[in-house]
Design a protein around this motif. Sequence first.
Motif, PDB file in Angstrom:
ATOM      1  N   SER A  19       0.864  -1.188  -0.210  1.00  0.00           N
ATOM      2  CA  SER A  19      -0.085   0.167   0.006  1.00  0.00           C
ATOM      3  C   SER A  19       0.791   1.268  -0.115  1.00  0.00           C
ATOM      4  O   SER A  19       0.597   2.201  -0.442  1.00  0.00           O
ATOM      5  CB  SER A  19      -0.988   0.176   1.090  1.00  0.00           C
ATOM      6  OG  SER A  19      -0.414  -0.055   2.432  1.00  0.00           O
ATOM      7  N   GLU A  20       2.112   1.135   0.665  1.00  0.00           N
ATOM      8  CA  GLU A  20       2.816   2.283   0.658  1.00  0.00           C
ATOM      9  C   GLU A  20       3.708   2.466  -0.705  1.00  0.00           C
ATOM     10  O   GLU A  20       3.748   3.590  -1.215  1.00  0.00           O
ATOM     11  CB  GLU A  20       4.048   2.095   1.538  1.00  0.00           C
ATOM     12  CG  GLU A  20       5.052   3.160   1.673  1.00  0.00           C
ATOM     13  CD  GLU A  20       4.805   4.562   2.164  1.00  0.00           C
ATOM     14  OE1 GLU A  20       5.488   5.457   1.904  1.00  0.00           O
ATOM     15  OE2 GLU A  20       3.653   4.543   2.985  1.00  0.00           O
ATOM     16  N   LEU A  21       3.872   1.438  -1.462  1.00  0.00           N
ATOM     17  CA  LEU A  21       4.315   1.501  -2.730  1.00  0.00           C
ATOM     18  C   LEU A  21       3.435   2.142  -3.586  1.00  0.00           C
ATOM     19  O   LEU A  21       3.780   2.802  -4.464  1.00  0.00           O
ATOM     20  CB  LEU A  21       4.887   0.230  -3.117  1.00  0.00           C
ATOM     21  CG  LEU A  21       5.663  -0.109  -4.562  1.00  0.00           C
ATOM     22  CD1 LEU A  21       6.690   1.146  -4.723  1.00  0.00           C
ATOM     23  CD2 LEU A  21       6.031  -1.350  -4.798  1.00  0.00           C
ATOM     24  N   GLY A  22       2.070   1.590  -3.394  1.00  0.00           N
ATOM     25  CA  GLY A  22       1.087   1.801  -4.559  1.00  0.00           C
ATOM     26  C   GLY A  22       0.744   3.376  -4.165  1.00  0.00           C
ATOM     27  O   GLY A  22       0.586   4.028  -5.392  1.00  0.00           O
ATOM     28  N   ARG A  23       0.640   4.075  -3.086  1.00  0.00           N
ATOM     29  CA  ARG A  23       0.313   5.297  -2.944  1.00  0.00           C
ATOM     30  C   ARG A  23       1.539   6.245  -3.321  1.00  0.00           C
ATOM     31  O   ARG A  23       1.219   7.421  -3.868  1.00  0.00           O
ATOM     32  CB  ARG A  23      -0.138   5.670  -1.403  1.00  0.00           C
ATOM     33  CG  ARG A  23       0.910   5.524  -0.535  1.00  0.00           C
ATOM     34  CD  ARG A  23       0.502   5.963   0.661  1.00  0.00           C
ATOM     35  NE  ARG A  23       1.740   6.074   1.795  1.00  0.00           N
ATOM     36  CZ  ARG A  23       1.428   6.420   3.094  1.00  0.00           C
ATOM     37  NH1 ARG A  23      -0.096   6.647   3.499  1.00  0.00           N
ATOM     38  NH2 ARG A  23       2.391   6.352   4.175  1.00  0.00           N
ATOM     39  N   LEU A  24       2.624   5.896  -3.142  1.00  0.00           N
ATOM     40  CA  LEU A  24       3.915   6.519  -4.022  1.00  0.00           C
ATOM     41  C   LEU A  24       3.934   6.640  -5.204  1.00  0.00           C
ATOM     42  O   LEU A  24       3.964   7.654  -5.937  1.00  0.00           O
ATOM     43  CB  LEU A  24       5.103   5.955  -3.432  1.00  0.00           C
ATOM     44  CG  LEU A  24       5.403   6.082  -1.607  1.00  0.00           C
ATOM     45  CD1 LEU A  24       6.638   5.415  -1.441  1.00  0.00           C
ATOM     46  CD2 LEU A  24       5.424   7.619  -1.239  1.00  0.00           C
ATOM     47  N   ASP A  29      -3.941   5.108   0.569  1.00  0.00           N
ATOM     48  CA  ASP A  29      -3.702   5.817   1.903  1.00  0.00           C
ATOM     49  C   ASP A  29      -4.869   5.243   2.970  1.00  0.00           C
ATOM     50  O   ASP A  29      -4.468   4.772   4.042  1.00  0.00           O
ATOM     51  CB  ASP A  29      -3.918   7.290   1.799  1.00  0.00           C
ATOM     52  CG  ASP A  29      -2.825   8.255   1.221  1.00  0.00           C
ATOM     53  OD1 ASP A  29      -1.701   7.653   1.223  1.00  0.00           O
ATOM     54  OD2 ASP A  29      -3.181   9.316   0.935  1.00  0.00           O
ATOM     55  N   GLU A  30      -5.822   4.907   2.603  1.00  0.00           N
ATOM     56  CA  GLU A  30      -6.948   4.313   3.352  1.00  0.00           C
ATOM     57  C   GLU A  30      -6.730   3.021   3.775  1.00  0.00           C
ATOM     58  O   GLU A  30      -6.911   2.680   4.848  1.00  0.00           O
ATOM     59  CB  GLU A  30      -8.343   4.527   2.714  1.00  0.00           C
ATOM     60  CG  GLU A  30      -9.056   5.519   2.580  1.00  0.00           C
ATOM     61  CD  GLU A  30      -9.349   6.268   3.944  1.00  0.00           C
ATOM     62  OE1 GLU A  30      -9.542   5.532   4.927  1.00  0.00           O
ATOM     63  OE2 GLU A  30      -9.371   7.303   3.939  1.00  0.00           O
ATOM     64  N   VAL A  31      -5.864   2.201   2.648  1.00  0.00           N
ATOM     65  CA  VAL A  31      -5.509   0.628   3.084  1.00  0.00           C
ATOM     66  C   VAL A  31      -4.537   1.032   3.960  1.00  0.00           C
ATOM     67  O   VAL A  31      -4.474   0.155   4.784  1.00  0.00           O
ATOM     68  CB  VAL A  31      -5.220   0.132   1.693  1.00  0.00           C
ATOM     69  CG1 VAL A  31      -4.267  -1.132   2.120  1.00  0.00           C
ATOM     70  CG2 VAL A  31      -6.326  -0.065   0.920  1.00  0.00           C
ATOM     71  N   HIS A  32      -3.677   1.718   3.906  1.00  0.00           N
ATOM     72  CA  HIS A  32      -2.289   1.811   4.626  1.00  0.00           C
ATOM     73  C   HIS A  32      -2.800   2.401   6.135  1.00  0.00           C
ATOM     74  O   HIS A  32      -2.129   1.562   7.056  1.00  0.00           O
ATOM     75  CB  HIS A  32      -1.610   2.850   3.974  1.00  0.00           C
ATOM     76  CG  HIS A  32       0.124   2.758   4.659  1.00  0.00           C
ATOM     77  ND1 HIS A  32       0.529   3.396   5.657  1.00  0.00           N
ATOM     78  CD2 HIS A  32       1.109   2.016   4.243  1.00  0.00           C
ATOM     79  CE1 HIS A  32       1.895   3.268   5.998  1.00  0.00           C
ATOM     80  NE2 HIS A  32       1.884   2.388   5.146  1.00  0.00           N
TER      81      HIS A  32
END
Length: 252
Positions: A38-43, A57-60
């Motif tokens: 999730s961190e990689l995805g939002r970046l 962000d919500e998932v993280h």
Amino acid sequence: VTREARDLALQASQAKSEFIANVSHELRTPLQSILGFSELGRLRARASTPKLADMFDEVHRAGQRMLALVNDLLDLSKIEGAAETLQPERQDLRPLVQEVARELEPLCGPRRLTVALQAPQAQVVALVDGVRFQQVVRNVMANAVKFSPDGGRIDVRLQVDPTHAGREIRLTVADRGPGVPADEMERIFEAFVQSSRTKTGAGGTGLGLAICRRIVEAHGGQIAAAAREGGGSVFTVTLPAATFGDTTPAAL
């Protein structure tokens, strides 16, 4: 019959602690993967797809809340199952409390909160596991920060209680938050219980104070909550003061 019932209760408690510990360990690995991806995805989505980044962000955030719960469950199972022992040393408690207060400054600044710390000039020595003692202080002070009104003041006082001939150390954390109802003063130290005045459903596991009580009692002390005159709460931690010849307390 009484002994048999006690033995059965102990076995059930041990089985529960072992189950919680095993489940907690098993959950940590997939949760770490969820947080990592999730961190990689939002970046990656932040520059090209803002809405997708918000979803990540919500998932993280959800993953972080779940990981906090798993960590608290694991912590509680260790303490209840006697899987972890204290590593006590004769220590001056003043720098331990001051360090926690400094850690919380970033949370206080944006909300204009003031932490007023009072401590004697002389050393306040107790036989404690420094990491575990700071865990208690951090939890109680963080709660005070969380529930204090913006612009408020949190009073933290560390002293050797003169009414006990210098044999008792008292740490109090007083805030001006919503307080705790009189009939919930004891219940908030039970696992998964939160005060009806501070329970928002947006976070918190209801395990922090339960863990604090077990840690403090393992040090031969007590922790209690009370209403503060004029509004708010006062949390008090009492510990026996150290003297020459003190030995280490028993295992948790």
